[in-house]
Scaffold this motif. Sequence first.
Motif, PDB file in Angstrom:
ATOM      1  N   GLY A 289       0.811  -1.213   0.000  1.00 22.87           N
ATOM      2  CA  GLY A 289       0.000   0.000   0.000  1.00 22.87           C
ATOM      3  C   GLY A 289       0.844   1.263   0.000  1.00 22.87           C
ATOM      4  N   LYS A 290       1.988   1.205   0.676  1.00 22.75           N
ATOM      5  CA  LYS A 290       2.840   2.401   0.735  1.00 22.75           C
ATOM      6  C   LYS A 290       3.882   2.385  -0.385  1.00 22.75           C
ATOM      7  N   ASP A 291       4.670   1.315  -0.462  1.00 21.76           N
ATOM      8  CA  ASP A 291       5.725   1.223  -1.484  1.00 21.76           C
ATOM      9  C   ASP A 291       5.261   0.459  -2.725  1.00 21.76           C
ATOM     10  N   ILE A 292       4.508  -0.609  -2.471  1.00 18.87           N
ATOM     11  CA  ILE A 292       3.989  -1.431  -3.579  1.00 18.87           C
ATOM     12  C   ILE A 292       2.485  -1.579  -3.368  1.00 18.87           C
ATOM     13  N   ALA A 293       1.696  -1.178  -4.356  1.00 14.39           N
ATOM     14  CA  ALA A 293       0.235  -1.269  -4.239  1.00 14.39           C
ATOM     15  C   ALA A 293      -0.312  -2.100  -5.387  1.00 14.39           C
ATOM     16  N   MET A 294      -1.540  -2.600  -5.205  1.00 19.29           N
ATOM     17  CA  MET A 294      -2.094  -3.503  -6.208  1.00 19.29           C
ATOM     18  C   MET A 294      -3.543  -3.143  -6.543  1.00 19.29           C
ATOM     19  N   ILE A 295      -3.865  -3.188  -7.827  1.00 18.85           N
ATOM     20  CA  ILE A 295      -5.254  -3.048  -8.273  1.00 18.85           C
ATOM     21  C   ILE A 295      -5.695  -4.437  -8.712  1.00 18.85           C
ATOM     22  N   PHE A 296      -6.770  -4.930  -8.114  1.00 19.53           N
ATOM     23  CA  PHE A 296      -7.235  -6.277  -8.444  1.00 19.53           C
ATOM     24  C   PHE A 296      -8.273  -6.244  -9.557  1.00 19.53           C
ATOM     25  N   GLN A 297      -8.604  -7.462 -10.069  1.00 22.67           N
ATOM     26  CA  GLN A 297      -9.515  -7.582 -11.215  1.00 22.67           C
ATOM     27  C   GLN A 297     -10.895  -7.027 -10.927  1.00 22.67           C
TER      28      GLN A 297
ATOM     29  N   LYS B  96      -7.235  12.252  10.424  1.00 18.31           N
ATOM     30  CA  LYS B  96      -8.385  11.890   9.585  1.00 18.31           C
ATOM     31  C   LYS B  96      -8.820  13.031   8.657  1.00 18.31           C
ATOM     32  N   LYS B  97      -8.915  14.242   9.180  1.00 18.73           N
ATOM     33  CA  LYS B  97      -9.414  15.372   8.396  1.00 18.73           C
ATOM     34  C   LYS B  97      -8.506  15.641   7.188  1.00 18.73           C
ATOM     35  N   LYS B  98      -7.188  15.619   7.436  1.00 18.93           N
ATOM     36  CA  LYS B  98      -6.213  15.876   6.367  1.00 18.93           C
ATOM     37  C   LYS B  98      -6.242  14.737   5.337  1.00 18.93           C
ATOM     38  N   ALA B  99      -6.369  13.506   5.850  1.00 22.48           N
ATOM     39  CA  ALA B  99      -6.413  12.336   4.965  1.00 22.48           C
ATOM     40  C   ALA B  99      -7.639  12.389   4.049  1.00 22.48           C
ATOM     41  N   LEU B 100      -8.767  12.806   4.601  1.00 27.79           N
ATOM     42  CA  LEU B 100      -9.988  12.909   3.787  1.00 27.79           C
ATOM     43  C   LEU B 100      -9.866  14.015   2.735  1.00 27.79           C
ATOM     44  N   ALA B 101      -9.173  15.099   3.090  1.00 25.93           N
ATOM     45  CA  ALA B 101      -8.947  16.180   2.122  1.00 25.93           C
ATOM     46  C   ALA B 101      -8.096  15.671   0.960  1.00 25.93           C
ATOM     47  N   GLN B 102      -7.088  14.872   1.288  1.00 28.88           N
ATOM     48  CA  GLN B 102      -6.227  14.300   0.237  1.00 28.88           C
ATOM     49  C   GLN B 102      -6.993  13.253  -0.588  1.00 28.88           C
ATOM     50  N   ALA B 103      -7.878  12.514   0.097  1.00 29.60           N
ATOM     51  CA  ALA B 103      -8.714  11.518  -0.598  1.00 29.60           C
ATOM     52  C   ALA B 103      -9.596  12.216  -1.632  1.00 29.60           C
ATOM     53  N   LEU B 104     -10.098  13.376  -1.276  1.00 28.80           N
ATOM     54  CA  LEU B 104     -10.938  14.151  -2.194  1.00 28.80           C
ATOM     55  C   LEU B 104     -10.133  14.570  -3.432  1.00 28.80           C
ATOM     56  N   GLU B 105      -8.907  15.002  -3.208  1.00 36.11           N
ATOM     57  CA  GLU B 105      -8.040  15.429  -4.325  1.00 36.11           C
ATOM     58  C   GLU B 105      -7.809  14.287  -5.303  1.00 36.11           C
TER      59      GLU B 105
ATOM     60  N   ILE C 292     -12.104   4.203  -8.298  1.00 38.56           N
ATOM     61  CA  ILE C 292     -11.943   4.342  -6.843  1.00 38.56           C
ATOM     62  C   ILE C 292     -10.849   3.396  -6.343  1.00 38.56           C
ATOM     63  N   VAL C 293     -10.838   2.167  -6.884  1.00 44.14           N
ATOM     64  CA  VAL C 293      -9.803   1.196  -6.504  1.00 44.14           C
ATOM     65  C   VAL C 293      -8.415   1.737  -6.897  1.00 44.14           C
ATOM     66  N   ILE C 294      -8.330   2.366  -8.068  1.00 49.35           N
ATOM     67  CA  ILE C 294      -7.063   2.972  -8.504  1.00 49.35           C
ATOM     68  C   ILE C 294      -6.674   4.105  -7.551  1.00 49.35           C
ATOM     69  N   ALA C 295      -7.680   4.895  -7.123  1.00 48.88           N
ATOM     70  CA  ALA C 295      -7.414   5.992  -6.179  1.00 48.88           C
ATOM     71  C   ALA C 295      -6.832   5.454  -4.870  1.00 48.88           C
ATOM     72  N   ILE C 296      -7.420   4.352  -4.367  1.00 51.37           N
ATOM     73  CA  ILE C 296      -6.917   3.744  -3.114  1.00 51.37           C
ATOM     74  C   ILE C 296      -5.475   3.277  -3.307  1.00 51.37           C
ATOM     75  N   ALA C 297      -5.210   2.644  -4.469  1.00 49.16           N
ATOM     76  CA  ALA C 297      -3.862   2.109  -4.727  1.00 49.16           C
ATOM     77  C   ALA C 297      -2.827   3.231  -4.854  1.00 49.16           C
ATOM     78  N   LEU C 298      -3.249   4.380  -5.383  1.00 51.16           N
ATOM     79  CA  LEU C 298      -2.281   5.445  -5.677  1.00 51.16           C
ATOM     80  C   LEU C 298      -2.175   6.526  -4.606  1.00 51.16           C
ATOM     81  N   VAL C 299      -3.047   6.476  -3.590  1.00 53.14           N
ATOM     82  CA  VAL C 299      -3.124   7.593  -2.651  1.00 53.14           C
ATOM     83  C   VAL C 299      -1.818   7.817  -1.873  1.00 53.14           C
ATOM     84  N   CYS C 300      -1.045   6.753  -1.662  1.00 56.51           N
ATOM     85  CA  CYS C 300       0.244   6.905  -0.957  1.00 56.51           C
ATOM     86  C   CYS C 300       1.408   7.122  -1.928  1.00 56.51           C
TER      87      CYS C 300
END
Length: 347
Positions: A90-98, A126-135, A164-172
């Motif tokens: 998730g931090k260094d190596i992230a994965m998008i599944f099928q 949490k507040k800062k993380a959600l702001a970045q999630a929005l971006e 959304i899955v791509i967003a989760i994988a790339l957020v870090c």
Amino acid sequence: MGERILDVKNLEIDFHTYAGEVKAIRNVSFHLDKGETLAIVGESGSGKSVTTKSLMGLLANNARVKGGEILFHGTDLLKKTEKEMQSVRGKDIAMIFQDPMTSLDPTMKIGMQIAEPLIKHKHMEKKKALAQALEILKLVGIKDAEKRINDYPHQFSGGQRQRIVIAIALVCYPEILIADEPTTALDVTIQAQILDLMKELQAKIETSIIFITHDLGVVAGMADRVAVMYAGQIIEYGTVDEIFYNPQHPYTWGLLNSMPTLDSTKLEAIPGTPPDLLDPPKGDAFAARNPYAMKIDAEKQPPFFKVSETHYAATWLLHPDAPKITPPDEIVRRRKLFAEMQAKKVD
């Protein structure tokens, strides 16, 4: 290319089953440079997903790594404990599944699902993380992101869920993104959008991508280099141009031949089935399905023969004493199609 960030050397993975030991990954080696896209292609069951899951330390309970190294910036990931791997995932190596629906928690708002890796890995409040999630939600092209950040997965379409899955994988901003058939469940138009999005985001955050697919058509527009897998082994690798313009292994010819094209309604399937990896053949694993097989193919595994500095193929057809075989006419025709795809890529 640039700096090498991943080096997989002589990887061997077995699966323990009631029938015996399945030799799923057999002596697999490849590398990944910073900012490049490596496609791993092959039929279902060729070992693509198992190979990449091993990079994440996500193998099934009955899997055993029998040998080899997975060097990430020179450190062997196989020697890390589960706890240490949790900080890599998730931090260094992230994965998008099928299938995005199996990756998303149906009971949690998507904003929180995107923010979670930031809270866990970057210890962000949490507040800062959600702001970045929005971006990043805006970055992956979700319209009305401010409103939709509080929606649940079932309120989105398949293509949106994959974004959304791509967003989760790339957020870090991981260094390596593994995409395991990320567009299989999507229709062609959405598929093209998702692939374009991945290329765009790759340029922005300089991540390296390992792209797993059975579809060589997708590879033409996505990859810098291609590794072709068959029966748990890499049997040919080279730049995307070399694999499309000058394929050397009969299995690669078969894969190219089975690609649908606009002007051809006839699909050529590769006859036969892959070998049983409970008892792998001692010669070339593709020999039984290879119309050009020679006597030596049944007896001895071919080594990698060098085609160019970047192109290698494990087939006895490249031995100096082998008869000269020209690829089927259909392969020659498809080269022209590939040239057209490449021209569009430049546009």
